[in-house]
Design an enzyme around this catalytic site. Sequence first.
Site, PDB file in Angstrom:
ATOM      1  N   TYR A   1     -55.506 -30.411 -27.262  1.00 30.10           N
ATOM      2  CA  TYR A   1     -54.370 -30.941 -26.497  1.00 30.10           C
ATOM      3  C   TYR A   1     -54.649 -30.751 -25.012  1.00 30.10           C
ATOM      4  CZ  TYR A   1     -49.684 -31.910 -24.887  1.00 30.10           C
ATOM      5  OH  TYR A   1     -48.618 -32.473 -24.241  1.00 30.10           O
TER       6      TYR A   1
ATOM      7  N   SER B   1     -45.269 -37.205 -19.011  1.00 34.77           N
ATOM      8  CA  SER B   1     -44.107 -37.986 -18.591  1.00 34.77           C
ATOM      9  C   SER B   1     -44.193 -38.333 -17.110  1.00 34.77           C
ATOM     10  CB  SER B   1     -42.828 -37.197 -18.857  1.00 34.77           C
ATOM     11  OG  SER B   1     -42.877 -35.966 -18.171  1.00 34.77           O
TER      12      SER B   1
ATOM     13  N   ARG C   1     -54.995 -34.316 -12.452  1.00 34.72           N
ATOM     14  CA  ARG C   1     -55.148 -34.441 -13.895  1.00 34.72           C
ATOM     15  C   ARG C   1     -55.344 -35.892 -14.310  1.00 34.72           C
ATOM     16  NH1 ARG C   1     -48.980 -32.881 -15.819  1.00 34.72           N
ATOM     17  NH2 ARG C   1     -47.967 -34.805 -15.184  1.00 34.72           N
TER      18      ARG C   1
ATOM     19  N   ASN D   1     -49.139 -30.259 -13.682  1.00 33.71           N
ATOM     20  CA  ASN D   1     -48.846 -31.277 -12.674  1.00 33.71           C
ATOM     21  C   ASN D   1     -49.323 -30.857 -11.286  1.00 33.71           C
ATOM     22  OD1 ASN D   1     -46.896 -29.512 -11.571  1.00 33.71           O
ATOM     23  ND2 ASN D   1     -45.256 -30.408 -12.786  1.00 33.71           N
TER      24      ASN D   1
ATOM     25  N   GLU E   1     -40.279 -23.613 -10.810  1.00 38.68           N
ATOM     26  CA  GLU E   1     -41.162 -24.734 -10.488  1.00 38.68           C
ATOM     27  C   GLU E   1     -42.296 -24.251  -9.589  1.00 38.68           C
ATOM     28  OE1 GLU E   1     -40.703 -27.368 -12.116  1.00 38.68           O
ATOM     29  OE2 GLU E   1     -38.718 -26.853 -12.854  1.00 38.68           O
TER      30      GLU E   1
END
Length: 394
Positions: free
Chosen positions: A276, A229, A237, A281, A172
């Site tokens: 795309y 999600s 973003r 994040n 992460e």
Amino acid sequence: MPLDKLVERSARSAMTLSNLLRGSLIAVVLVTVLLVVFFAYSSSPFDLLPCSATRMEPQENFTCPDVCSGNISTFHLRTEEQNGPVVPKTPAGTKEPDTLLLMWFWPFGVAFEFPSCSELYNIQGCQFTADRNLYGKADGVLIHHRDIGGDLSNMPQTPRPVHQKWIWWNHESPTYSTNLPALNNLFNLTANYRRDADIFLPYGTLEEYNENGTFEIPKKDKLVCWIVSHWNPNHQRRHYYEELKNHINIDIYGRPFEKYVTDSDFPNLISSCKFYLSFENSVHVDYLSGKVYDPLQFGTVPVVLGPPRDNYEEHAPGDSFIHVEDFPTPKDLANRLLLLDKNETMYREYFNWRKAYKVKQHSFTLRTVCYACDHVRRFKGYKVFKNFNKWFWG
Ligand SMILES: *[C@@H]1O[C@H](CO)[C@@H](O)[C@H](O)[C@H]1NC(C)=O
Ligand SMILES: *[C@@H]1O[C@H](CO)[C@@H](O)[C@H](O)[C@H]1NC(C)=O
Ligand SMILES: *[C@@H]1O[C@H](CO)[C@@H](O)[C@H](O)[C@H]1NC(C)=O
Ligand SMILES: *[C@@H]1O[C@H](CO)[C@@H](O)[C@H](O)[C@H]1NC(C)=O
Ligand SMILES: *[C@@H]1O[C@H](CO)[C@@H](O)[C@H](O)[C@H]1NC(C)=O
């Protein structure tokens, strides 16, 4: 290989349902999970997709990207107690003793079956265990960041054998990883997506493509798509998207929009879009998640928001993606995309790289344990990591 996929797929699916696993529902849900896992797996074109390489991503206070911490050791995987060392086939006549790697935590609390590294990666001499009683014998101890307790009380407490290396493992970004100051000066090696980690674990890589010129751009019926999600109003973003959508049509998918995309629909959906939005994040050096490798793999041009263009070009050819920073405003980006939509010749140029490379997305777990073992096996020297926290969190 199929086992690898099944294990990872199972982990992800089981974790997604973790919040449902309550009381008497457990049995019913487990059966459902197994069926879903089986069918999702049997029709899946994914190749060893890691847990968060798809549209899943971490949420605050979740243990795993968007999902998680279901305990799949309760069904088809082995529990810790059963996990004695796995002895892979080693060539006869090998003199050097095997390297033993101890999995201190199952990542996100989810067990998986240790791989045969010789079969998967041609890495010899690796043994794995999750039995903490073998701590004193382990050459390396793999410690998954998200599972470390804030007070470090669940870390090894007995003195470290003099030759033993502790490996910090994390996929992460710093934004979604707790900075624990007590971790400073504790680890010997790092296993991470950053290129300067000891054990480099990118979400994907571009590898040699041998089938010269056979790549065809998939059929498109949508212009710009985005599957998201984690719909956080504070994300950079999201601000960009809100402005961009005033100038160009964007098909947006994901749970927050009640347009959930299943694993089996995912590749086709991405393929059917000309562009795309590969918006990360959080913005950090080398943090290129599956959000960029998915469109590259499935034949779509990623529009990236993340670290600077230069950093992207250290992972993928400069003409394989569009960077939001290439344009002064979202409107300028929209105009460019509209132009590319009209001019097929210009659009096709974004696929020139496919003549030379193909995308491979990597298994979170299996590749990690094998590469970590290989590193510990080959580099036996003294190694400490001072200022670890500064390195990762800045
Ligand atoms: C996460 O946990 C912190 C501290 O427990 C809390 O303040 C915060 O509201 C939580 N965030 C979410 C999204 O639940
Ligand atoms: C998972 O399940 C096993 C067997 O029931 C149990 O021993 C273990 O503590 C559980 N692990 C977690 C993380 O819940
Ligand atoms: C691919 O095509 C190029 C140009 O036609 C040729 O020079 C090259 O040898 C080919 N490579 C392979 C692996 O077939
Ligand atoms: C598309 O772009 C190319 C290269 O810039 C140019 O030569 C060509 O005339 C353009 N085609 C159309 C239909 O505008
Ligand atoms: C590993 O790091 C610890 C903490 O810095 C250090 O005490 C130990 O000597 C190192 N071990 C090896 C094998 O490098």
